[in-house]
Design an enzyme around this catalytic site. Structure first.
Site, PDB file in Angstrom:
ATOM      1  N   CYS A 141       1.254  -1.575   0.212  1.00 56.94           N
ATOM      2  CA  CYS A 141      -0.110  -0.039  -0.004  1.00 56.94           C
ATOM      3  C   CYS A 141       0.598   1.037  -0.496  1.00 56.94           C
ATOM      4  O   CYS A 141       1.690   1.587   1.233  1.00 56.94           O
ATOM      5  CB  CYS A 141      -1.003   0.111   1.005  1.00 56.94           C
ATOM      6  SG  CYS A 141      -1.815   1.251   1.432  1.00 56.94           S
ATOM      7  N   CYS A 144      -0.309   3.931   2.556  1.00 56.56           N
ATOM      8  CA  CYS A 144      -0.369   4.141   3.346  1.00 56.56           C
ATOM      9  C   CYS A 144       1.588   3.504   4.493  1.00 56.56           C
ATOM     10  O   CYS A 144       1.576   4.950   5.179  1.00 56.56           O
ATOM     11  CB  CYS A 144      -0.793   2.581   3.906  1.00 56.56           C
ATOM     12  SG  CYS A 144      -1.682   1.805   3.617  1.00 56.56           S
ATOM     13  N   ASP A 145       2.357   3.524   3.242  1.00 52.58           N
ATOM     14  CA  ASP A 145       3.729   3.188   3.959  1.00 52.58           C
ATOM     15  C   ASP A 145       4.785   4.009   2.719  1.00 52.58           C
ATOM     16  O   ASP A 145       5.815   3.939   2.901  1.00 52.58           O
ATOM     17  CB  ASP A 145       4.412   2.082   3.610  1.00 52.58           C
ATOM     18  CG  ASP A 145       3.243   1.270   5.106  1.00 52.58           C
ATOM     19  OD1 ASP A 145       2.962   1.813   5.421  1.00 52.58           O
ATOM     20  OD2 ASP A 145       3.032   0.188   3.231  1.00 52.58           O
TER      21      ASP A 145
END
Ligand code: NDP
Length: 321
Positions: A141, A144-145
């Protein structure tokens, strides 16, 4: 078979799935004085339990570890009386009300309403080392990261719209992004491919797959992926590619097997919900989170849709009397 007993005469709701959507649905349903059982399933806490730091969930100024966030959500629902069952639901009978759920150990429960929150799973390559370094240099993701890979060189694996979108997004932070795709042609739409081609930070490695991820153990004791072993799909040649990170972007799979043939789904087996609501085509069955979201797939949007599902369930149950 053992009947899970609920002795009150409150409306009973089963929440199936325990990511942000399921926990938020359980929280709102429990606070609305419903009798709530949450079936936490195979991966209690859902996808966030395989991420490390979550920095984009509002309310945590300095971020929070994914597993910790899920643990806090779980404690919060228990405070309001929701019951966790650490089992997977293997069958759901909606042919008559109350509905009947059966778990893997053969327990059954009758409930007035069901909230589906089984989520989706990122498809993984199955390459050696992929599981070992997931969260330690490998992610599924970018939203997200991506932020953790500032000024670093990363790989994005895949050739669909998700891969193009994630690659473009990652160029905001990363020094370079190399898209690794197993063929020469892309599945992605032309506009997304053009955008990636015209981005000077994006490079392409075509006809290439990842055979293995390798890494090191840092002084802190944490693992870190450092190398992808690549294979040319046409020549079979193996190369070692040093990298700071790898984003696997080969699609998602909704965890909708349980309700296949029960509720309406789209071609990708995502559960269909009506309009902006969480109503499925089966009265009394509601869906929320990544199970029905092909667009946003964020913890916060999943949580918001869990709230919607609990409110929809509560109002629907009120209408039944
Ligand atoms: P897709 O199924 O469209 O693409 C998956 C890609 O991953 C393909 O290129 C496929 O290769 C590759 N792949 C699959 N399995 C492997 C494997 N084991 N090893 C190596 N490569 C593999 O999934 P997406 O997530 O990209 O897209 C899903 C849907 O969401 C699509 O309809 C897409 O249009 C949509 N979407 C739209 C966006 C937008 O409009 N902004 C953004 C993101 C997604 P191959 O081609 O060889 O099969």
């Amino acid at each position: 078979m053992t009947e899970l007993s609920h002795t009150t005469h409150k409306h009973s709701v089963a929440v199936i799935g325990s990511g942000p959507a399921g926990f938020t649905a359980a929280l709102y349903a429990a606070r609305a004085a419903m009798d709530v059982t949450i079936y936490e399933g195979m991966q209690p806490g859902g996808q966030l339990t395989i991420t490390t730091e979550v920095e984009n969930y509002p309310g945590f100024e300095h971020g929070i570890q994914g597993p910790e966030l899920m643990d806090v959500m779980r404690k919060q629902i228990h405070r309001f009386g929701a019951i966790s069952v650490y089992e997977t639901v293997t069958a759901l009978d909606t042919s008559k009300r109350p509905f009947t759920l059966t778990t893997e150990s053969g327990k059954t429960q009758s409930v007035d309403a069901v909230i589906l929150a089984m989520g989706a799973s990122a498809k993984l390559l199955g390459a050696k080392g992929e599981q070992e370094y997931m969260g330690y240099g490998i992610s599924a993701c970018a939203t997200c990261d991506g932020f953790f890979f500032r000024n670093q060189d990363v790989l994005v694996i895949g050739g669909g719209d998700t891969a193009m979108e994630e690659a473009n997004y990652l160029t905001r932070f990363c020094s370079s992004v190399t898209i690794v795709h197993r063929r020469e042609e892309f599945r992605a739409s032309k506009i997304m491919i053009d955008r990636a081609h015209s981005n000077p930070k994006i490079k392409f490695l075509l006809n290439t797959t990842v055979d293995e991820f390798q890494g090191i153990t840092l002084e802190s004791g944490l693992k870190k992926m450092t190398t992808a072993i690549l294979r040319n799909t046409q020549t079979g040649a193996i190369t070692e590619h040093t990298t700071d990170g790898a984003f696997v972007a080969i699609g998602h799979q909704p965890n909708s097997k349980l309700v296949k043939g029960i509720v309406a789904m789209d071609d990708g087996e995502y559960v269909l919900t009506e309009g902006k609501s969480s109503y499925t085509n089966v009265a009394g069955v509601f869906a929320c989170g990544d199970l029905q979201d092909t667009v946003y797939r964020q913890a916060i949007t999943a949580a918001a849709s869990g709230c919607m599902a609990a409110i929809d369930a509560e109002r629907w149950l009120e209408q039944q009397h």
